[in-house]
Design a protein around this motif. Structure first.
Motif, PDB file in Angstrom:
ATOM      1  N   GLY A  30       1.219  12.257  -9.619  1.00 42.04           N
ATOM      2  CA  GLY A  30       0.527  13.515  -9.441  1.00 42.04           C
ATOM      3  C   GLY A  30       1.460  14.707  -9.559  1.00 42.04           C
ATOM      4  O   GLY A  30       1.074  15.767 -10.043  1.00 42.04           O
ATOM      5  N   LEU A  31       2.714  14.547  -9.161  1.00 36.92           N
ATOM      6  CA  LEU A  31       3.685  15.623  -9.262  1.00 36.92           C
ATOM      7  C   LEU A  31       4.197  15.807 -10.688  1.00 36.92           C
ATOM      8  O   LEU A  31       4.638  16.894 -11.054  1.00 36.92           O
ATOM      9  CB  LEU A  31       4.871  15.365  -8.329  1.00 36.92           C
ATOM     10  CG  LEU A  31       4.602  15.467  -6.848  1.00 36.92           C
ATOM     11  CD1 LEU A  31       5.849  15.117  -6.058  1.00 36.92           C
ATOM     12  CD2 LEU A  31       4.125  16.865  -6.479  1.00 36.92           C
ATOM     13  N   SER A  32       4.130  14.769 -11.503  1.00 38.11           N
ATOM     14  CA  SER A  32       4.697  14.861 -12.848  1.00 38.11           C
ATOM     15  C   SER A  32       3.786  15.589 -13.823  1.00 38.11           C
ATOM     16  O   SER A  32       4.217  15.974 -14.895  1.00 38.11           O
ATOM     17  CB  SER A  32       5.007  13.456 -13.382  1.00 38.11           C
ATOM     18  OG  SER A  32       3.814  12.726 -13.543  1.00 38.11           O
ATOM     19  N   PHE A  33       2.526  15.778 -13.519  1.00 39.50           N
ATOM     20  CA  PHE A  33       1.605  16.448 -14.434  1.00 39.50           C
ATOM     21  C   PHE A  33       1.776  17.909 -14.405  1.00 39.50           C
ATOM     22  O   PHE A  33       2.016  18.740 -13.885  1.00 39.50           O
ATOM     23  CB  PHE A  33       0.140  16.098 -14.138  1.00 39.50           C
ATOM     24  CG  PHE A  33      -0.184  14.678 -14.420  1.00 39.50           C
ATOM     25  CD1 PHE A  33      -1.202  14.063 -13.751  1.00 39.50           C
ATOM     26  CD2 PHE A  33       0.504  13.928 -15.365  1.00 39.50           C
ATOM     27  CE1 PHE A  33      -1.541  12.745 -14.009  1.00 39.50           C
ATOM     28  CE2 PHE A  33       0.188  12.616 -15.632  1.00 39.50           C
ATOM     29  CZ  PHE A  33      -0.830  12.016 -14.935  1.00 39.50           C
ATOM     30  N   GLN A  44       0.825  -1.211   0.000  1.00 40.50           N
ATOM     31  CA  GLN A  44       0.000   0.000   0.000  1.00 40.50           C
ATOM     32  C   GLN A  44       0.860   1.262   0.000  1.00 40.50           C
ATOM     33  O   GLN A  44       0.548   2.234  -0.682  1.00 40.50           O
ATOM     34  CB  GLN A  44      -0.943   0.003   1.195  1.00 40.50           C
ATOM     35  CG  GLN A  44      -2.091  -0.960   1.046  1.00 40.50           C
ATOM     36  CD  GLN A  44      -3.000  -0.976   2.259  1.00 40.50           C
ATOM     37  OE1 GLN A  44      -2.627  -0.533   3.339  1.00 40.50           O
ATOM     38  NE2 GLN A  44      -4.203  -1.514   2.083  1.00 40.50           N
ATOM     39  N   GLN A  45       1.941   1.253   0.750  1.00 39.52           N
ATOM     40  CA  GLN A  45       2.827   2.416   0.781  1.00 39.52           C
ATOM     41  C   GLN A  45       3.499   2.643  -0.563  1.00 39.52           C
ATOM     42  O   GLN A  45       3.651   3.788  -1.006  1.00 39.52           O
ATOM     43  CB  GLN A  45       3.875   2.266   1.875  1.00 39.52           C
ATOM     44  CG  GLN A  45       3.305   2.412   3.255  1.00 39.52           C
ATOM     45  CD  GLN A  45       4.337   2.187   4.343  1.00 39.52           C
ATOM     46  OE1 GLN A  45       5.527   2.078   4.067  1.00 39.52           O
ATOM     47  NE2 GLN A  45       3.885   2.115   5.581  1.00 39.52           N
ATOM     48  N   LYS A  46       3.884   1.571  -1.220  1.00 38.64           N
ATOM     49  CA  LYS A  46       4.484   1.704  -2.547  1.00 38.64           C
ATOM     50  C   LYS A  46       3.469   2.270  -3.536  1.00 38.64           C
ATOM     51  O   LYS A  46       3.812   3.092  -4.390  1.00 38.64           O
ATOM     52  CB  LYS A  46       5.013   0.355  -3.050  1.00 38.64           C
ATOM     53  CG  LYS A  46       6.177  -0.206  -2.273  1.00 38.64           C
ATOM     54  CD  LYS A  46       7.391   0.658  -2.408  1.00 38.64           C
ATOM     55  CE  LYS A  46       8.159   0.239  -3.625  1.00 38.64           C
ATOM     56  NZ  LYS A  46       9.400   0.963  -3.818  1.00 38.64           N
ATOM     57  N   LYS A 103       1.445   6.864  -6.814  1.00 42.40           N
ATOM     58  CA  LYS A 103       0.393   7.819  -7.161  1.00 42.40           C
ATOM     59  C   LYS A 103       0.829   9.243  -6.871  1.00 42.40           C
ATOM     60  O   LYS A 103       0.515  10.166  -7.627  1.00 42.40           O
ATOM     61  CB  LYS A 103      -0.892   7.487  -6.392  1.00 42.40           C
ATOM     62  CG  LYS A 103      -1.585   6.238  -6.890  1.00 42.40           C
ATOM     63  CD  LYS A 103      -2.822   5.934  -6.078  1.00 42.40           C
ATOM     64  CE  LYS A 103      -3.482   4.660  -6.560  1.00 42.40           C
ATOM     65  NZ  LYS A 103      -4.648   4.293  -5.755  1.00 42.40           N
ATOM     66  N   PHE A 104       1.563   9.445  -5.789  1.00 43.34           N
ATOM     67  CA  PHE A 104       2.049  10.768  -5.446  1.00 43.34           C
ATOM     68  C   PHE A 104       3.030  11.276  -6.498  1.00 43.34           C
ATOM     69  O   PHE A 104       2.949  12.422  -6.931  1.00 43.34           O
ATOM     70  CB  PHE A 104       2.709  10.747  -4.068  1.00 43.34           C
ATOM     71  CG  PHE A 104       3.207  12.067  -3.598  1.00 43.34           C
ATOM     72  CD1 PHE A 104       2.324  13.053  -3.196  1.00 43.34           C
ATOM     73  CD2 PHE A 104       4.564  12.353  -3.557  1.00 43.34           C
ATOM     74  CE1 PHE A 104       2.777  14.286  -2.761  1.00 43.34           C
ATOM     75  CE2 PHE A 104       5.019  13.571  -3.145  1.00 43.34           C
ATOM     76  CZ  PHE A 104       4.130  14.546  -2.742  1.00 43.34           C
ATOM     77  N   LYS A 105       3.933  10.412  -6.927  1.00 46.00           N
ATOM     78  CA  LYS A 105       4.906  10.815  -7.958  1.00 46.00           C
ATOM     79  C   LYS A 105       4.216  11.105  -9.289  1.00 46.00           C
ATOM     80  O   LYS A 105       4.594  12.023  -9.991  1.00 46.00           O
ATOM     81  CB  LYS A 105       5.961   9.727  -8.149  1.00 46.00           C
ATOM     82  CG  LYS A 105       6.937   9.654  -6.997  1.00 46.00           C
ATOM     83  CD  LYS A 105       7.964   8.556  -7.202  1.00 46.00           C
ATOM     84  CE  LYS A 105       8.870   8.447  -6.013  1.00 46.00           C
ATOM     85  NZ  LYS A 105       9.854   7.371  -6.169  1.00 46.00           N
TER      86      LYS A 105
END
Length: 89
Positions: free
Chosen positions: A86-89, A75-77, A82-84
């Motif tokens: 979201g930052l790339s957009f 789950q942490q991975k 998903k966080f990464k």
């Protein structure tokens, strides 16, 4: 008094949004794993106390923390991915 009523209306709106979000959220991978972990604890108790096989009971009892740790890692991975994204957009 009006300020108190306004605060309670905001709280109820937040609660309704939270309940709606819980209904819309799909079951995560951790939910079946938690069920399996609880089952392994019950099986462990059965082995240890009912059958008297203490070694098997302890062995099966160690499955629960292992399953929960593995599910937490996955789950942490997934959250980090998903966080990464979201930052790339």
């Amino acid at each position: 008094m009006a300020l108190f009523q306004q605060g309670s209306q905001q709280e109820s709106g937040i609660e309704e949004k939270g309940e709606k979000m819980m209904e819309e959220t799909p079951m995560s991978a951790g939910d079946p794993v938690a069920t399996l972990a609880a089952g392994s604890v019950l099986l462990s108790w059965y082995q240890f106390y009912v059958k008297g096989d203490k070694e098997s009971g302890i062995f099966v009892g160690l499955w629960a923390p292992t399953l929960l740790a593995a599910a937490s890692y996955v789950q942490q991975k997934d959250i980090a991915r998903k966080f990464k994204q979201g930052l790339s957009f």
